[in-house]
Design an enzyme around this catalytic site. Structure first.
Site, short mmCIF file in Angstrom:
data_model
loop_
_atom_site.label_atom_id
_atom_site.label_comp_id
_atom_site.label_asym_id
_atom_site.label_seq_id
_atom_site.Cartn_x
_atom_site.Cartn_y
_atom_site.Cartn_z
CD GLN A 52 -57.01 -53.85 15.98
OE1 GLN A 52 -56.28 -53.37 14.85
NE2 GLN A 52 -56.29 -54.23 16.77
NE ARG A 103 -51.55 -49.65 7.73
CZ ARG A 103 -51.34 -50.69 8.36
NH1 ARG A 103 -50.73 -50.94 9.52
NH2 ARG A 103 -51.95 -51.99 7.93
CG HIS A 142 -56.33 -53.96 9.76
ND1 HIS A 142 -55.28 -53.23 9.83
CD2 HIS A 142 -56.17 -54.74 10.82
CE1 HIS A 142 -54.40 -53.55 10.74
NE2 HIS A 142 -54.97 -54.56 11.48
CD GLU A 169 -50.10 -57.84 11.09
OE1 GLU A 169 -50.85 -58.75 11.57
OE2 GLU A 169 -49.08 -57.05 11.45
CG ASN A 220 -47.70 -54.16 10.51
OD1 ASN A 220 -47.49 -53.06 10.04
ND2 ASN A 220 -48.98 -54.78 10.32
CE1 TYR A 258 -46.97 -54.09 17.15
CE2 TYR A 258 -47.07 -55.26 15.34
CZ TYR A 258 -47.50 -54.19 16.10
OH TYR A 258 -48.82 -53.28 15.56
CD GLU A 315 -49.96 -52.89 12.50
OE1 GLU A 315 -49.88 -53.67 13.42
OE2 GLU A 315 -51.10 -52.86 11.61
#
Ligand code: GAL
Length: 450
Positions: free
Chosen positions: A20, A77, A121, A166, A295, A297, A353
């Site tokens: 990313q 991280r 990742h 994930e 994580n 959200y 996250e």
């Protein structure tokens, strides 16, 4: 004196991932990853964006570490790109790839920032994908070999390791829904991928222990607390299925050494052999770890629907939503943490996250005001604090993300950073108001105004 104070050793950080932010997709001997391949095929990503350049962090990591220092991060991280280290996934090591992470980590340590490395990742070496990728059990073995190389090379410098980010997304989003690389849409494939990814986690956890390294190792799961749309029995059944699919399918093998029966029954009714599990696999997967990374959200609200394979359908309550169309629901974080404490682990738990995408703009004076993200983060910090007050062993909090970056299928359309990246102006970095919020929170180890 802050009104909400976190425990003295609580760690504040921010997170990123290699594909990313790094760019330099074909530099210094790096091999092709499945995300290089996937983004270069037109039609997979919004605007046909790629991570070829991204934030150019590969060349600008020193500048980025200065910004982290400015914000006052305790910990950072990041993830290691497997094909930078092993261009073909196994075999020959690319020394320049090792050097990049070594330099990054040394610079972080000099800046007083604790490095936390994620081994995977999502940027699998394409060469391994050509042999079936995570569907092939050998990939778990190669992952373990790659992990051992990293422990050997950087084990004395990196105190915190995360095997996977994930597994639910790696398996279901990428192999059942087809939205991420490699873009498969087949349930059995996805189930095999989930199992092999978890197996590779267990193998790498075992090797970590055997390496004698003095650090801590865990896994990061994306979890969302699930709520039934009503008190009806049927909606509760729906919520239970959703929880089994999203959360328990990954939590149970890691912490309890078994898959949730409810879904196993469903899969066994559908297929003769849903996926291959060898004797001993679940013992390996459930090897003891030092922490759980989560994580978070948003939450899920679900309703019973007998036409759906899993008997549930997600609904969108009237509420506030982020640019991802994810509901802002801080209480879900408190509820999730309390549930993990009750049913799975006495910790430590790290939020690896949490954050939000909003359509940020540069103001005329060159600054970037992001009041919605500031509010989102404040509310989630408070929600985390409530879990601490309830006795949950929460040890740290990484905001996603340190900087705007390549948001997978959405390309550069979605901005999650607390640092703005001006893609039209040589990836210039601008601290957003949310970065200043985090700086304040770190300075006070809490929030001044409830
Ligand atoms: C997570 C992922 C991150 C980031 C974030 C926001 O699932 O680990 O890489 O993209 O979501 O969507």
């Amino acid at each position: 004196m802050a009104e909400i104070v976190f425990p003295e050793n609580f760690e504040w950080g921010a997170a990123t991932a290699s594909y990313q932010i790094e760019g330099a997709y074909n530099e210094d001997g790096k091999g092709e990853s499945i995300w290089d391949r996937f983004t270069h095929q037109k039609g997979n990503i919004a605007n046909n964006d790629t991570g070829d350049l991204a934030c150019d962090h590969y060349h600008r990591y020193q500048e980025d570490i200065k910004l982290m220092q400015k914000i006052g991060l305790d910990t950072y991280r990041f993830s290691i790109s497997w094909p930078r280290i092993l261009p073909a996934g196994n075999g020959k090591i690319n020394q320049k790839g090792i050097d990049f992470y070594k330099n990054l980590v040394e610079e972080l340590l000099e800046a007083g920032i604790k490095p936390a490395a994620t081994l995977y990742h999502w940027d699998l070496p394409q060469k391994l994908q050509d042999n079936g990728g995570w569907e092939n059990r050998d990939t778990a073995k190669y992952f373990d070999q790659y992990a051992q190389i990293m422990y050997r090379e950087l084990g004395d410098l990196i105190p915190r390791w995360i095997t996977h980010n994930e597994p639910m997304v790696v398996s279901m989003v990428a192999n059942l829904w087809g939205e991420h690389a490699p873009g498969n849409q087949e349930l059995q494939k996805a189930l095999q991928v989930a199992h092999n990814v978890l197996l590779s986690h267990g193998l790498a956890a075992q090797s970590f222990r055997e390496s004698g390294i003095d650090g801590e190792l865990g896994i990061t799961l994306n979890l969302n607390h699930v709520y039934p749309n009503s008190d009806s029995k049927k909606d509760q059944i729906a919520a239970d299925y959703c929880d089994a699919f999203n959360n328990r399918w990954f939590l149970d093998p890691v912490f309890k050494g078994k898959y949730p029966e409810k879904l196993m029954d469903l899969y066994q009714n559908k297929f003769d052999q849903p996926f291959e599990v060898k004797a001993g696999d679940l013992d390996i997967i459930s090897r003891e770890i030092d922490f759980l990374g989560i994580n978070y959200y948003s939450r899920a609200v679900v309703k019973y629907d007998e036409d759906e394979f899993y008997n549930f359908k997600t609904i969108k309550p009237e509420a506030e939503y982020t640019e991802m169309n994810w509901e802002v629901y801080p209480k879900g974080l408190t509820d999730l943490l309390k549930r993990l404490d009750r049913e799975y682990t006495k910790g430590p738990i790290f939020i690896t996250e949490n954050g939000a995408a909003y359509d940020d703009q540069i103001a005329e004076d060159g600054s970037v005001h992001d009041p919605k993200r500031v509010n989102y983060l404040k509310e989630h910090f408070k929600a985390a604090h409530q879990a601490l007050e309830a006795g949950v062993n929460l040890a740290g909090y990484y905001v996603w993300s340190l900087m705007d970056n390549f948001e997978w299928a959405y390309g550069y359309n979605k901005r999650f950073g607390i640092i703005y990246i001006d893609y039209d102006n040589h990836q210039k970095r601008i601290l957003k108001d949310s970065a200043r919020l985090l700086k304040d929170v770190i300075e006070n180890n809490g929030l001044k105004n409830k």
